[in-house]
Design a protein around this motif. Structure first.
Motif, PDB file in Angstrom:
ATOM      1  N   ARG A   1       0.856  -1.188   0.000  1.00  0.00           N
ATOM      2  CA  ARG A   1       0.000   0.000   0.000  1.00  0.00           C
ATOM      3  C   ARG A   1       0.890   1.236   0.000  1.00  0.00           C
ATOM      4  N   ALA A   2       0.690   2.081  -1.012  1.00  0.00           N
ATOM      5  CA  ALA A   2       1.411   3.349  -1.110  1.00  0.00           C
ATOM      6  C   ALA A   2       0.418   4.484  -0.888  1.00  0.00           C
ATOM      7  N   LYS A   3       0.822   5.443  -0.092  1.00  0.00           N
ATOM      8  CA  LYS A   3      -0.018   6.589   0.209  1.00  0.00           C
ATOM      9  C   LYS A   3       0.663   7.836  -0.327  1.00  0.00           C
ATOM     10  N   ALA A   4      -0.075   8.638  -1.093  1.00  0.00           N
ATOM     11  CA  ALA A   4       0.510   9.820  -1.728  1.00  0.00           C
ATOM     12  C   ALA A   4      -0.405  11.024  -1.545  1.00  0.00           C
ATOM     13  N   SER A   5       0.197  12.188  -1.673  1.00  0.00           N
ATOM     14  CA  SER A   5      -0.540  13.439  -1.606  1.00  0.00           C
ATOM     15  C   SER A   5      -0.210  14.261  -2.843  1.00  0.00           C
ATOM     16  N   LEU A   6      -1.237  14.734  -3.532  1.00  0.00           N
ATOM     17  CA  LEU A   6      -1.052  15.646  -4.661  1.00  0.00           C
ATOM     18  C   LEU A   6      -1.379  17.044  -4.180  1.00  0.00           C
ATOM     19  N   HIS A   7      -0.431  17.946  -4.336  1.00  0.00           N
ATOM     20  CA  HIS A   7      -0.570  19.290  -3.766  1.00  0.00           C
ATOM     21  C   HIS A   7      -1.281  20.275  -4.678  1.00  0.00           C
ATOM     22  N   THR A   8      -1.562  19.892  -5.906  1.00  0.00           N
ATOM     23  CA  THR A   8      -2.180  20.838  -6.827  1.00  0.00           C
ATOM     24  C   THR A   8      -3.650  21.005  -6.468  1.00  0.00           C
ATOM     25  N   PRO A   9      -4.100  22.238  -6.197  1.00  0.00           N
ATOM     26  CA  PRO A   9      -5.461  22.442  -5.698  1.00  0.00           C
ATOM     27  C   PRO A   9      -6.553  22.190  -6.740  1.00  0.00           C
ATOM     28  N   CYS A  10      -6.279  22.418  -8.006  1.00  0.00           N
ATOM     29  CA  CYS A  10      -7.337  22.279  -9.017  1.00  0.00           C
ATOM     30  C   CYS A  10      -7.081  21.069  -9.914  1.00  0.00           C
ATOM     31  N   HIS A  11      -6.544  20.004  -9.334  1.00  0.00           N
ATOM     32  CA  HIS A  11      -6.234  18.814 -10.131  1.00  0.00           C
ATOM     33  C   HIS A  11      -7.518  18.059 -10.422  1.00  0.00           C
ATOM     34  N   ASN A  12      -7.663  17.544 -11.640  1.00  0.00           N
ATOM     35  CA  ASN A  12      -8.906  16.890 -12.012  1.00  0.00           C
ATOM     36  C   ASN A  12      -8.909  15.390 -11.759  1.00  0.00           C
ATOM     37  N   LEU A  13      -7.868  14.817 -11.166  1.00  0.00           N
ATOM     38  CA  LEU A  13      -7.887  13.395 -10.824  1.00  0.00           C
ATOM     39  C   LEU A  13      -8.939  13.085  -9.768  1.00  0.00           C
ATOM     40  N   ARG A  14      -9.150  13.999  -8.853  1.00  0.00           N
ATOM     41  CA  ARG A  14     -10.184  13.795  -7.833  1.00  0.00           C
ATOM     42  C   ARG A  14     -11.573  13.759  -8.473  1.00  0.00           C
ATOM     43  N   GLN A  15     -11.813  14.632  -9.435  1.00  0.00           N
ATOM     44  CA  GLN A  15     -13.089  14.622 -10.149  1.00  0.00           C
ATOM     45  C   GLN A  15     -13.248  13.332 -10.951  1.00  0.00           C
ATOM     46  N   TYR A  16     -12.164  12.858 -11.528  1.00  0.00           N
ATOM     47  CA  TYR A  16     -12.185  11.606 -12.282  1.00  0.00           C
ATOM     48  C   TYR A  16     -12.498  10.440 -11.344  1.00  0.00           C
ATOM     49  N   TRP A  17     -11.938  10.460 -10.135  1.00  0.00           N
ATOM     50  CA  TRP A  17     -12.218   9.419  -9.154  1.00  0.00           C
ATOM     51  C   TRP A  17     -13.694   9.437  -8.762  1.00  0.00           C
ATOM     52  N   ILE A  18     -14.275  10.621  -8.592  1.00  0.00           N
ATOM     53  CA  ILE A  18     -15.688  10.723  -8.236  1.00  0.00           C
ATOM     54  C   ILE A  18     -16.559  10.090  -9.317  1.00  0.00           C
ATOM     55  N   LYS A  19     -16.179  10.267 -10.559  1.00  0.00           N
ATOM     56  CA  LYS A  19     -16.985   9.764 -11.672  1.00  0.00           C
ATOM     57  C   LYS A  19     -16.765   8.267 -11.919  1.00  0.00           C
ATOM     58  N   TYR A  20     -15.511   7.794 -11.897  1.00  0.00           N
ATOM     59  CA  TYR A  20     -15.194   6.426 -12.309  1.00  0.00           C
ATOM     60  C   TYR A  20     -14.628   5.537 -11.207  1.00  0.00           C
ATOM     61  N   GLY A  21     -14.262   6.113 -10.091  1.00  0.00           N
ATOM     62  CA  GLY A  21     -13.554   5.353  -9.061  1.00  0.00           C
ATOM     63  C   GLY A  21     -14.471   4.658  -8.082  1.00  0.00           C
ATOM     64  N   SER A  22     -13.862   4.158  -7.018  1.00  0.00           N
ATOM     65  CA  SER A  22     -14.573   3.408  -5.990  1.00  0.00           C
ATOM     66  C   SER A  22     -14.045   3.824  -4.619  1.00  0.00           C
ATOM     67  N   PHE A  23     -14.785   3.452  -3.579  1.00  0.00           N
ATOM     68  CA  PHE A  23     -14.342   3.729  -2.221  1.00  0.00           C
ATOM     69  C   PHE A  23     -13.478   2.612  -1.663  1.00  0.00           C
ATOM     70  N   ARG A  24     -13.459   1.472  -2.353  1.00  0.00           N
ATOM     71  CA  ARG A  24     -12.661   0.330  -1.903  1.00  0.00           C
ATOM     72  C   ARG A  24     -11.759  -0.134  -3.030  1.00  0.00           C
ATOM     73  N   THR A  25     -10.577  -0.604  -2.648  1.00  0.00           N
ATOM     74  CA  THR A  25      -9.685  -1.166  -3.658  1.00  0.00           C
ATOM     75  C   THR A  25     -10.108  -2.600  -3.950  1.00  0.00           C
ATOM     76  N   ARG A  26      -9.544  -3.169  -4.988  1.00  0.00           N
ATOM     77  CA  ARG A  26      -9.898  -4.534  -5.368  1.00  0.00           C
ATOM     78  C   ARG A  26      -9.424  -5.561  -4.351  1.00  0.00           C
ATOM     79  N   PHE A  27      -8.540  -5.184  -3.443  1.00  0.00           N
ATOM     80  CA  PHE A  27      -8.004  -6.119  -2.449  1.00  0.00           C
ATOM     81  C   PHE A  27      -8.706  -6.023  -1.100  1.00  0.00           C
ATOM     82  N   ASP A  28      -9.660  -5.118  -0.943  1.00  0.00           N
ATOM     83  CA  ASP A  28     -10.380  -4.988   0.326  1.00  0.00           C
ATOM     84  C   ASP A  28     -11.248  -6.214   0.566  1.00  0.00           C
ATOM     85  N   VAL A  29     -11.243  -6.679   1.813  1.00  0.00           N
ATOM     86  CA  VAL A  29     -12.097  -7.796   2.200  1.00  0.00           C
ATOM     87  C   VAL A  29     -13.478  -7.242   2.493  1.00  0.00           C
ATOM     88  N   GLN A  30     -14.483  -7.813   1.900  1.00  0.00           N
ATOM     89  CA  GLN A  30     -15.852  -7.302   2.033  1.00  0.00           C
ATOM     90  C   GLN A  30     -16.532  -7.824   3.261  1.00  0.00           C
TER      91      GLN A  30
END
Length: 100
Positions: free
Chosen positions: A71-100
């Motif tokens: 598990r790698a944890k990172a911080s992106l410092h750019t305030p108007c980065h659109n990766l967060r918006q992309y995550w909201i649209k296409y991402g998930s709250f759990r990774t594929r390795f999370d135990v349900q």
């Protein structure tokens, strides 16, 4: 690595549920350590920093082989980065390795 290429790789990881957004951090989980190194390069290319990389678990691959889950944890410092918006649209709250 150029920022457009780094952003495309991170978007791919978001869609495949290897990468999630948790608060102000991006969390990447994989069993391949070279993928962690590529993730680190992408984060640096986009202006962020890696906070930590930890082996968190062992997973069974077949009957006789165990691999580490990193598990790698990172911080992106750019305030108007659109990766967060992309995550909201296409991402998930759990990774594929999370135990349900």
């Amino acid at each position: 690595m150029l920022p457009p290429e780094a952003q495309k790789k991170m978007q791919c990881w978001l869609r495949s549920r290897h990468l999630i957004c948790s608060g102000n951090f991006f969390i990447f989980e994989t069993v391949d350590y070279s993928a962690v190194e590529r993730f680190s390069e992408c984060v640096v290319a986009l202006g962020g920093t890696i906070i930590s990389v930890e082996p968190i678990d062992k997973l069974w691959m077949g009957d006789h082989r165990q691999v580490f889950l990193y598990r790698a944890k990172a911080s992106l410092h750019t305030p108007c980065h659109n990766l967060r918006q992309y995550w909201i649209k296409y991402g998930s709250f759990r990774t594929r390795f999370d135990v349900q």
